[in-house]
Design a protein around this motif. Structure first.
Motif, PDB file in Angstrom:
ATOM      1  N   ALA A 256       0.832  -1.206   0.000  1.00 46.04           N
ATOM      2  CA  ALA A 256       0.000   0.000   0.000  1.00 46.04           C
ATOM      3  C   ALA A 256       0.865   1.254   0.000  1.00 46.04           C
ATOM      4  N   PHE A 257       1.924   1.238   0.812  1.00 45.14           N
ATOM      5  CA  PHE A 257       2.821   2.404   0.877  1.00 45.14           C
ATOM      6  C   PHE A 257       3.466   2.671  -0.475  1.00 45.14           C
ATOM      7  N   LEU A 258       3.966   1.624  -1.139  1.00 48.20           N
ATOM      8  CA  LEU A 258       4.604   1.807  -2.436  1.00 48.20           C
ATOM      9  C   LEU A 258       3.600   2.263  -3.490  1.00 48.20           C
ATOM     10  N   GLY A 259       2.346   1.809  -3.361  1.00 49.85           N
ATOM     11  CA  GLY A 259       1.317   2.277  -4.275  1.00 49.85           C
ATOM     12  C   GLY A 259       1.071   3.767  -4.135  1.00 49.85           C
ATOM     13  N   ILE A 260       0.969   4.235  -2.890  1.00 54.51           N
ATOM     14  CA  ILE A 260       0.779   5.669  -2.628  1.00 54.51           C
ATOM     15  C   ILE A 260       1.989   6.463  -3.108  1.00 54.51           C
ATOM     16  N   LEU A 261       3.186   5.960  -2.758  1.00 54.84           N
ATOM     17  CA  LEU A 261       4.422   6.658  -3.126  1.00 54.84           C
ATOM     18  C   LEU A 261       4.540   6.805  -4.640  1.00 54.84           C
ATOM     19  N   SER A 262       4.239   5.750  -5.379  1.00 49.22           N
ATOM     20  CA  SER A 262       4.386   5.811  -6.834  1.00 49.22           C
ATOM     21  C   SER A 262       3.399   6.801  -7.440  1.00 49.22           C
ATOM     22  N   SER A 263       2.195   6.894  -6.877  1.00 49.95           N
ATOM     23  CA  SER A 263       1.214   7.857  -7.393  1.00 49.95           C
ATOM     24  C   SER A 263       1.693   9.289  -7.165  1.00 49.95           C
ATOM     25  N   ILE A 264       2.175   9.566  -5.967  1.00 52.55           N
ATOM     26  CA  ILE A 264       2.660  10.918  -5.671  1.00 52.55           C
ATOM     27  C   ILE A 264       3.879  11.254  -6.529  1.00 52.55           C
ATOM     28  N   LEU A 265       4.794  10.292  -6.676  1.00 47.77           N
ATOM     29  CA  LEU A 265       5.953  10.517  -7.532  1.00 47.77           C
ATOM     30  C   LEU A 265       5.528  10.735  -8.986  1.00 47.77           C
ATOM     31  N   GLY A 266       4.483  10.010  -9.420  1.00 44.71           N
ATOM     32  CA  GLY A 266       3.972  10.209 -10.771  1.00 44.71           C
ATOM     33  C   GLY A 266       3.484  11.628 -10.975  1.00 44.71           C
ATOM     34  N   GLY A 267       2.782  12.156  -9.971  1.00 46.03           N
ATOM     35  CA  GLY A 267       2.327  13.537 -10.053  1.00 46.03           C
ATOM     36  C   GLY A 267       3.478  14.512 -10.112  1.00 46.03           C
ATOM     37  N   LEU A 268       4.486  14.281  -9.283  1.00 44.81           N
ATOM     38  CA  LEU A 268       5.653  15.166  -9.259  1.00 44.81           C
ATOM     39  C   LEU A 268       6.489  15.044 -10.531  1.00 44.81           C
ATOM     40  N   MET A 269       6.394  13.919 -11.184  1.00 45.36           N
ATOM     41  CA  MET A 269       7.150  13.713 -12.405  1.00 45.36           C
ATOM     42  C   MET A 269       6.530  14.472 -13.578  1.00 45.36           C
ATOM     43  N   VAL A 270       5.207  14.623 -13.562  1.00 48.22           N
ATOM     44  CA  VAL A 270       4.494  15.190 -14.701  1.00 48.22           C
ATOM     45  C   VAL A 270       4.214  16.679 -14.531  1.00 48.22           C
ATOM     46  N   MET A 271       3.613  17.069 -13.404  1.00 49.56           N
ATOM     47  CA  MET A 271       3.056  18.411 -13.294  1.00 49.56           C
ATOM     48  C   MET A 271       4.083  19.550 -13.312  1.00 49.56           C
ATOM     49  N   PRO A 272       5.231  19.449 -12.625  1.00 52.47           N
ATOM     50  CA  PRO A 272       6.191  20.563 -12.708  1.00 52.47           C
ATOM     51  C   PRO A 272       6.620  20.870 -14.140  1.00 52.47           C
ATOM     52  N   ALA A 273       6.875  19.829 -14.933  1.00 49.16           N
ATOM     53  CA  ALA A 273       7.287  20.049 -16.317  1.00 49.16           C
ATOM     54  C   ALA A 273       6.167  20.667 -17.141  1.00 49.16           C
ATOM     55  N   VAL A 274       4.931  20.233 -16.888  1.00 46.91           N
ATOM     56  CA  VAL A 274       3.786  20.794 -17.612  1.00 46.91           C
ATOM     57  C   VAL A 274       3.650  22.289 -17.324  1.00 46.91           C
ATOM     58  N   PRO A 293       5.300  14.883 -24.663  1.00 51.87           N
ATOM     59  CA  PRO A 293       6.279  15.050 -25.749  1.00 51.87           C
ATOM     60  C   PRO A 293       6.556  16.514 -26.078  1.00 51.87           C
ATOM     61  N   ALA A 294       5.522  17.364 -25.953  1.00 49.64           N
ATOM     62  CA  ALA A 294       5.734  18.795 -26.179  1.00 49.64           C
ATOM     63  C   ALA A 294       6.655  19.380 -25.123  1.00 49.64           C
ATOM     64  N   VAL A 295       6.536  18.897 -23.898  1.00 47.69           N
ATOM     65  CA  VAL A 295       7.420  19.330 -22.818  1.00 47.69           C
ATOM     66  C   VAL A 295       8.867  18.966 -23.148  1.00 47.69           C
ATOM     67  N   PHE A 296       9.079  17.722 -23.538  1.00 52.10           N
ATOM     68  CA  PHE A 296      10.441  17.255 -23.801  1.00 52.10           C
ATOM     69  C   PHE A 296      11.057  17.979 -25.000  1.00 52.10           C
ATOM     70  N   ALA A 297      10.210  18.352 -25.968  1.00 53.40           N
ATOM     71  CA  ALA A 297      10.717  19.058 -27.143  1.00 53.40           C
ATOM     72  C   ALA A 297      11.291  20.422 -26.777  1.00 53.40           C
ATOM     73  N   GLN A 298      10.808  21.013 -25.683  1.00 56.93           N
ATOM     74  CA  GLN A 298      11.262  22.346 -25.282  1.00 56.93           C
ATOM     75  C   GLN A 298      12.292  22.311 -24.149  1.00 56.93           C
ATOM     76  N   MET A 299      12.579  21.138 -23.637  1.00 57.25           N
ATOM     77  CA  MET A 299      13.450  21.006 -22.472  1.00 57.25           C
ATOM     78  C   MET A 299      14.894  20.752 -22.899  1.00 57.25           C
TER      79      MET A 299
END
Length: 445
Positions: A256-274, A293-299
């Motif tokens: 359960a802990f790893l499930g929660i952690l991966s979801s939060i990390l997923g959010g942190l992985m996507v939203m700052p770049a967006v 992909p648009a994010v990566f094209a500009q990064m």
């Protein structure tokens, strides 16, 4: 390697935890959680999600793992053995449900392979989001090409499962799950250090009460159910391979802990770049294949980070798909007495046939609808809103009221629990969780 899965077992408790967490994590942690948290109030969505995961989610995981370990068989065989034959029906519903999920999930798995290859070659990394939308649409509507990627994904899944529990599923989980978390951390550091990236962190974590309502609370409940692979036959099957002496509550807590952690990390992985590139954070599933992909094209060094991102997606897809196929193979092996190899071939061929309809629903069969839904959406709807809730409801009732002595014994193989804690667990499994499941199912319907 033995041809009978019932003699198999995890080589270590760590392998079991990582494989179970891999089954639970899936693609949802990366493409679903970020936009759900972002559009449903940020932290005021996360807190109920975490609460439901640590209460109802843990209770339902305990029920499934306990039934599996006590029965030492797959979803149907374990429930029949522990609770009596009628109860195996709920395990059968779960396995049929996960077979359908594997079939349409492999379509998305194929997309992940395609975009991973694109990242490696530099194709598809385009700054214009509109062009990316056209690029994605052209790919998914190309039936032969999209289906070819589905077959590659299914065949790789079958190869892992063919290797067996310890040499295949556990070994790949021990490699892929730590790799997934490391890659996610690399992408998080890159995202939050971009100019404007911290706005994405605030979007995820700052409470916005104006965006939180009954629908948001319901979404938090539903995502908890979705994110732990409950009611799909996978956790009972994985539980059947668990060492009888392993500490079940502790193992469940880690999953359960790893499930929660991966979801939060997923959010942190996507939203700052967006946010760093002023793109739409409410793009939903399109965040994965159009916005990012648009994010990566500009990064700066965007291609390298694109490779990391799509490898993360592919890893998450594979760790889930192998658990789905294993649940199906276990049933065919143990209940229909097919050899393990034959069961893998049958599952792969069946998923390929059903997956063809799911794949073509974005192209040649896009006009084929049932109840207003194309084949892909119909399979998603039926499995999420009928199959998984029905299976989970039955398993919870069985574990708490039909076979509580067995469940209680499974909870205490490593250490004795207090009577009060056991009563609390029984309340969560047998009363609170079934009500939770009914609310989610009826709300979705």
């Amino acid at each position: 390697m033995s041809d009978t899965a019932s003699t198999a077992g995890w080589g270590s408790r760590l392998g079991f935890i990582l494989a179970s967490a891999g089954s639970a994590v899936g693609l949802g942690a990366i493409w679903k959680f970020p936009y759900m948290a972002g559009t449903n109030g940020g932290s005021v969505f996360m807190l109920p999600y975490i609460f439901f995961t640590l209460t109802v989610g843990v209770a339902l995981l305990i029920a499934e793992f306990a039934m599996g370990r006590a029965g030492r068989r797959g979803a149907v065989g374990s429930l029949n053995k522990v609770c009596g034959k009628p109860w195996g029906f709920f395990g059968g519903v779960g396995v049929f449900t996960v077979f359908l999920i594997l079939s349409f999930y492999s379509t998305v798995g194929g997309w992940c392979i395609k975009y991973t290859i694109d990242a490696l070659t530099g194709d598809g990394i385009i700054a214009d989001a509109a062009k990316l939308g056209d690029y994605f649409g052209a790919f998914v509507s190309n039936g032969p090409l999209s289906y070819a990627y589905l077959l590659v994904f299914l065949l790789f899944t079958a190869f892992v499962v063919l290797r067996g529990i310890e040499e295949g599923i556990e070994r790949i989980a021990k490699v892929l799950m730590p790799s997934l978390f490391i890659l996610m951390l690399v992408l998080i550091v890159r995202g939050v250090t971009l100019p404007g990236g911290w706005n994405g962190v605030e979007y995820l974590f700052m409470p916005r009460w104006e965006d939180f309502n009954a629908t948001a609370l319901f979404n938090a409940m539903g995502f908890c159910f979705f994110s732990l692979s409950l009611g799909a036959g996978t956790m009972i099957t994985y539980g059947s391979y668990l060492n009888p002496k392993a500490d079940l509550p502790s193992s469940v807590g880690w999953v359960a802990f790893l499930g929660i952690l991966s979801s939060i990390l997923g959010g942190l992985m996507v939203m700052p770049a967006v946010f760093a590139f002023n793109l739409d954070p409410t793009a939903g599933p399109g965040l994965t294949f159009v916005t990012m992909p648009a994010v990566f094209a500009q990064m700066p060094f965007g291609q390298i980070f694109a490779i990391f991102f799509y490898v993360c997606l592919l890893v998450a897809a594979i760790t889930s798909s192998v658990s789905m196929m294993e649940a199906c193979v276990s049933l065919l092996n143990q209940e229909l007495m097919l050899s393990r190899r034959s069961a893998i071939v049958a599952t792969t061929l069946g998923a390929a046939v059903v997956g063809l309809g799911a794949t073509l629903s974005f192209g040649a069969w896009s006009d084929v609808t049932f109840f207003g839904k194309n084949i892909f959406d119909l399979l998603d709807y039926v499995t999420s809103n009928v199959g998984m809730p029905l299976s989970t409801f039955g398993i919870a009732i069985a574990a708490a009221w039909v076979a509580w002595k067995t469940t209680s014994a499974e909870l205490q193989t490593a250490r004795t629990l207090s009577p009060g804690l056991l009563k609390l667990m029984r309340f969560l499994i047998g009363f609170f969780s079934p009500i939770f499941v009914l609310i989610v199912a009826l709300g979705s319907l």
